[in-house]
Design a protein around this motif. Structure first.
Motif, mmCIF file in Angstrom:
data_model
loop_
_atom_site.group_PDB
_atom_site.id
_atom_site.type_symbol
_atom_site.label_atom_id
_atom_site.label_comp_id
_atom_site.label_asym_id
_atom_site.label_seq_id
_atom_site.Cartn_x
_atom_site.Cartn_y
_atom_site.Cartn_z
ATOM 1 N N ILE A 183 3.756 -79.451 72.492
ATOM 2 C CA ILE A 183 5.147 -79.287 72.920
ATOM 3 C C ILE A 183 5.310 -77.865 73.435
ATOM 4 O O ILE A 183 5.031 -76.895 72.720
ATOM 5 C CB ILE A 183 6.134 -79.561 71.774
ATOM 6 C CG1 ILE A 183 5.963 -80.993 71.262
ATOM 7 C CG2 ILE A 183 7.573 -79.322 72.238
ATOM 8 C CD1 ILE A 183 6.230 -82.065 72.304
ATOM 9 N N ILE A 184 5.780 -77.747 74.647
ATOM 10 C CA ILE A 184 5.850 -76.450 75.319
ATOM 11 C C ILE A 184 7.303 -76.169 75.704
ATOM 12 O O ILE A 184 7.959 -76.993 76.359
ATOM 13 C CB ILE A 184 4.964 -76.448 76.570
ATOM 14 C CG1 ILE A 184 3.524 -76.798 76.166
ATOM 15 C CG2 ILE A 184 5.030 -75.104 77.281
ATOM 16 C CD1 ILE A 184 2.741 -77.456 77.245
ATOM 17 N N THR A 185 7.803 -75.031 75.275
ATOM 18 C CA THR A 185 9.183 -74.632 75.575
ATOM 19 C C THR A 185 9.199 -73.720 76.788
ATOM 20 O O THR A 185 8.464 -72.733 76.856
ATOM 21 C CB THR A 185 9.798 -73.889 74.377
ATOM 22 O OG1 THR A 185 9.812 -74.754 73.245
ATOM 23 C CG2 THR A 185 11.215 -73.436 74.699
ATOM 24 N N ARG A 186 10.059 -74.070 77.728
ATOM 25 C CA ARG A 186 10.251 -73.226 78.908
ATOM 26 C C ARG A 186 11.759 -73.089 79.147
ATOM 27 O O ARG A 186 12.421 -74.033 79.575
ATOM 28 C CB ARG A 186 9.567 -73.838 80.129
ATOM 29 C CG ARG A 186 8.072 -74.047 79.925
ATOM 30 C CD ARG A 186 7.401 -74.525 81.191
ATOM 31 N NE ARG A 186 7.353 -73.459 82.201
ATOM 32 C CZ ARG A 186 6.820 -73.616 83.416
ATOM 33 N NH1 ARG A 186 6.314 -74.795 83.759
ATOM 34 N NH2 ARG A 186 6.807 -72.619 84.269
ATOM 35 N N GLY A 187 12.301 -71.895 78.798
ATOM 36 C CA GLY A 187 13.735 -71.664 78.932
ATOM 37 C C GLY A 187 14.535 -72.550 77.995
ATOM 38 O O GLY A 187 14.284 -72.607 76.789
ATOM 39 N N LYS A 188 15.489 -73.304 78.551
ATOM 40 C CA LYS A 188 16.365 -74.170 77.767
ATOM 41 C C LYS A 188 15.843 -75.599 77.655
ATOM 42 O O LYS A 188 16.558 -76.482 77.181
ATOM 43 C CB LYS A 188 17.766 -74.191 78.393
ATOM 44 C CG LYS A 188 18.570 -72.917 78.177
ATOM 45 C CD LYS A 188 18.959 -72.768 76.712
ATOM 46 C CE LYS A 188 19.853 -71.564 76.486
ATOM 47 N NZ LYS A 188 20.246 -71.442 75.059
ATOM 48 N N PHE A 189 14.576 -75.796 78.069
ATOM 49 C CA PHE A 189 14.027 -77.149 78.055
ATOM 50 C C PHE A 189 12.674 -77.154 77.352
ATOM 51 O O PHE A 189 12.012 -76.122 77.224
ATOM 52 C CB PHE A 189 13.882 -77.673 79.484
ATOM 53 C CG PHE A 189 15.145 -77.551 80.296
ATOM 54 C CD1 PHE A 189 16.205 -78.426 80.089
ATOM 55 C CD2 PHE A 189 15.288 -76.547 81.255
ATOM 56 C CE1 PHE A 189 17.370 -78.313 80.827
ATOM 57 C CE2 PHE A 189 16.451 -76.424 81.989
ATOM 58 C CZ PHE A 189 17.502 -77.303 81.775
ATOM 59 N N PHE A 190 12.252 -78.334 76.923
ATOM 60 C CA PHE A 190 10.916 -78.446 76.329
ATOM 61 C C PHE A 190 10.197 -79.660 76.924
ATOM 62 O O PHE A 190 10.824 -80.639 77.355
ATOM 63 C CB PHE A 190 10.983 -78.509 74.797
ATOM 64 C CG PHE A 190 11.686 -79.709 74.234
ATOM 65 C CD1 PHE A 190 10.977 -80.868 73.901
ATOM 66 C CD2 PHE A 190 13.066 -79.693 74.008
ATOM 67 C CE1 PHE A 190 11.625 -81.969 73.357
ATOM 68 C CE2 PHE A 190 13.716 -80.790 73.473
ATOM 69 C CZ PHE A 190 13.004 -81.928 73.143
ATOM 70 N N TYR A 191 8.853 -79.534 76.943
ATOM 71 C CA TYR A 191 7.998 -80.528 77.588
ATOM 72 C C TYR A 191 6.862 -80.898 76.646
ATOM 73 O O TYR A 191 6.577 -80.205 75.663
ATOM 74 C CB TYR A 191 7.415 -79.966 78.891
ATOM 75 C CG TYR A 191 8.463 -79.466 79.864
ATOM 76 C CD1 TYR A 191 8.877 -80.254 80.920
ATOM 77 C CD2 TYR A 191 9.027 -78.191 79.717
ATOM 78 C CE1 TYR A 191 9.836 -79.791 81.823
ATOM 79 C CE2 TYR A 191 9.987 -77.728 80.600
ATOM 80 C CZ TYR A 191 10.398 -78.529 81.652
ATOM 81 O OH TYR A 191 11.343 -78.073 82.531
ATOM 82 N N GLU A 192 6.169 -81.967 77.023
ATOM 83 C CA GLU A 192 4.978 -82.389 76.277
ATOM 84 C C GLU A 192 3.807 -82.470 77.254
ATOM 85 O O GLU A 192 3.949 -82.976 78.377
ATOM 86 C CB GLU A 192 5.200 -83.759 75.631
ATOM 87 C CG GLU A 192 3.998 -84.230 74.831
ATOM 88 C CD GLU A 192 4.203 -85.610 74.226
ATOM 89 O OE1 GLU A 192 3.260 -86.134 73.629
ATOM 90 O OE2 GLU A 192 5.329 -86.162 74.364
ATOM 91 N N CYS A 193 2.681 -81.928 76.807
ATOM 92 C CA CYS A 193 1.473 -82.035 77.628
ATOM 93 C C CYS A 193 0.957 -83.464 77.500
ATOM 94 O O CYS A 193 0.549 -83.900 76.419
ATOM 95 C CB CYS A 193 0.421 -81.028 77.150
ATOM 96 S SG CYS A 193 -1.107 -81.088 78.130
ATOM 97 N N SER A 194 1.021 -84.198 78.602
ATOM 98 C CA SER A 194 0.632 -85.612 78.570
ATOM 99 C C SER A 194 -0.255 -85.931 79.768
ATOM 100 O O SER A 194 0.191 -85.821 80.917
ATOM 101 C CB SER A 194 1.888 -86.482 78.588
ATOM 102 O OG SER A 194 1.551 -87.851 78.649
ATOM 103 N N ARG A 195 -1.524 -86.244 79.466
ATOM 104 C CA ARG A 195 -2.491 -86.637 80.491
ATOM 105 C C ARG A 195 -2.579 -85.589 81.594
ATOM 106 O O ARG A 195 -2.562 -85.868 82.780
ATOM 107 C CB ARG A 195 -2.139 -87.999 81.076
ATOM 108 C CG ARG A 195 -2.094 -89.116 80.019
ATOM 109 C CD ARG A 195 -1.745 -90.442 80.641
ATOM 110 N NE ARG A 195 -2.783 -90.874 81.573
ATOM 111 C CZ ARG A 195 -3.923 -91.490 81.224
ATOM 112 N NH1 ARG A 195 -4.161 -91.750 79.941
ATOM 113 N NH2 ARG A 195 -4.803 -91.850 82.144
ATOM 114 N N GLY A 196 -2.574 -84.331 81.153
ATOM 115 C CA GLY A 196 -2.781 -83.229 82.078
ATOM 116 C C GLY A 196 -1.537 -82.774 82.812
ATOM 117 O O GLY A 196 -1.618 -81.901 83.671
#
Length: 348
Positions: free
Chosen positions: A31-44
């Motif tokens: 789980i990667i936070t960038r600013g006010k949002f967060f993402y998930e590393c999924s299949r590159g």
């Protein structure tokens, strides 16, 4: 975002900055936070997963959170990027209202509406709650309640409330300063302490307006208009009599005389609380320019004339206009005193 594939073994890793760190490789599922949002590393690739609320709590895509009196939706835009959208307004009790919905404040004195304003929504004060706590009155409009007119207004300090702006009498509205007649009295609409009141300021009589202290004549009585705190009345203050061909006012308790050559009729003004009347106090027999004998109405006496060997009868007989003084020979006593009572001779 930059994606670099090093080998088939590393195909599921993501190359990006985030979590306060410079660009680096992130493992699948990170789980990667960038600013006010967060993402998930999924299949590159970085897959958008959600947003952060003002208190740094994670909000999944499609979920909402509250901030600064509004509700926000964490959503994925048409361009594939995460974004915040206004989705509603929050009441003081923390309840959410969608665009177009309305609600009242906790004290049920005014109400709001959630409105769209471009890309945002705004909580707008729409009006007041009427005094019956049921009806809603939009800003700038009026409502009648228990004899007064109220207008929904926003004051300089931002407070919204029903303000008293007029009076109602028998279904007719009167603005502040206007007057009306109610029976024998004159009223006007007055502002006092921020509220309208109906105040009695005068009287009506003979088709005229009269104010405190002014007088008028009616049916032989002089009346005075009296307006005091807690008191309003047409007070009888005198009698109207004719004197030398003119109407003259005699105040209550005043005494006066009707003169003839040999007599005076004493009269006074009395009241029963509602009106006044002229009452004859008595008759005065005069001789040689002096008052000699006083008799009340309905009485007679026998008087010996000074320095004369002669007696005369004197009677004070009531009439429709007061009384008449009569003198007669004592030989006529029986016929001239019918209905009268004897009184001992006395002076005034």
């Amino acid at each position: 975002m930059e994606l670099i594939l090093e080998s088939s073994a590393d195909i599921c890793r993501c190359w990006t900055s985030g979590n306060g760190k410079p660009a680096q490789w992130w493992q699948e599922g990170s789980i990667i936070t960038r600013g006010k949002f967060f993402y998930e590393c999924s299949r590159g690739q970085l897959a958008p997963r959600g947003c952060f609320s003002a208190d740094e709590k994670k909000v999944q895509i499609g979920q909402t959170f509250q901030q600064d009196g509004y509700e926000f939706l964490c959503s994925l835009g048409a361009d594939g990027y995460l974004e915040f959208k206004y989705s509603g307004c929050i009441s003081q009790e923390g309840k959410t209202y969608g665009v177009g919905q309305t609600w009242a404040d906790p004290k049920n004195t005014y109400y709001f509406k959630c409105k769209e304003d471009g890309q945002v929504v705004k909580k707008v004060a729409e009006g007041c709650i009427a005094h019956d706590k049921q009806r809603r009155v939009p800003l700038g409009e009026t409502d009648d309640f228990q004899g007064y007119t109220y207008k929904c207004q926003e004051k300089s300090n931002g407070v919204i409330q029903m303000c008293s702006v007029g009076c109602i009498h028998e279904g007719v509205r009167y603005a502040v300063g206007q007057q009306w007649q109610d029976g024998d009295y004159l009223y006007y609409c007055k502002t006092q302490g921020g509220k309208c009141t109906k105040q009695c300021i005068g009287c009506y009589a003979n088709g005229d307006k009269l104010f405190d202290g002014q007088r008028y004549k009616k049916d032989g009585t002089t009346f005075q208009c009296e307006i005091r705190r807690g008191i309003r009345r047409h007070r009888a203050v005198g009698c109207v009599i004719s004197e030398n061909g003119k109407e003259v006012n005699k105040v209550i308790g005043c005494r006066w005389y009707l003169h003839s050559q040999d007599s005076k009729i004493e009269q006074t003004c009395e009241t029963n609380g509602q009106a006044t009347k002229v009452v004859t106090v008595g008759c005065i027999f005069r001789q040689d320019g002096f008052d000699r004998i006083f008799l009340e109405p309905g009485r007679y006496t026998i008087w010996n004339l000074p320095k004369q060997q002669k007696a005369i009868g004197i009677a004070c007989r009531e009439t429709s206009t007061g009384a008449d003084l009569e003198t007669f020979n004592v030989e006529q006593l029986e016929s001239r005193t019918v209905g009268l009572k004897y009184d001992t001779p006395r002076g005034k």
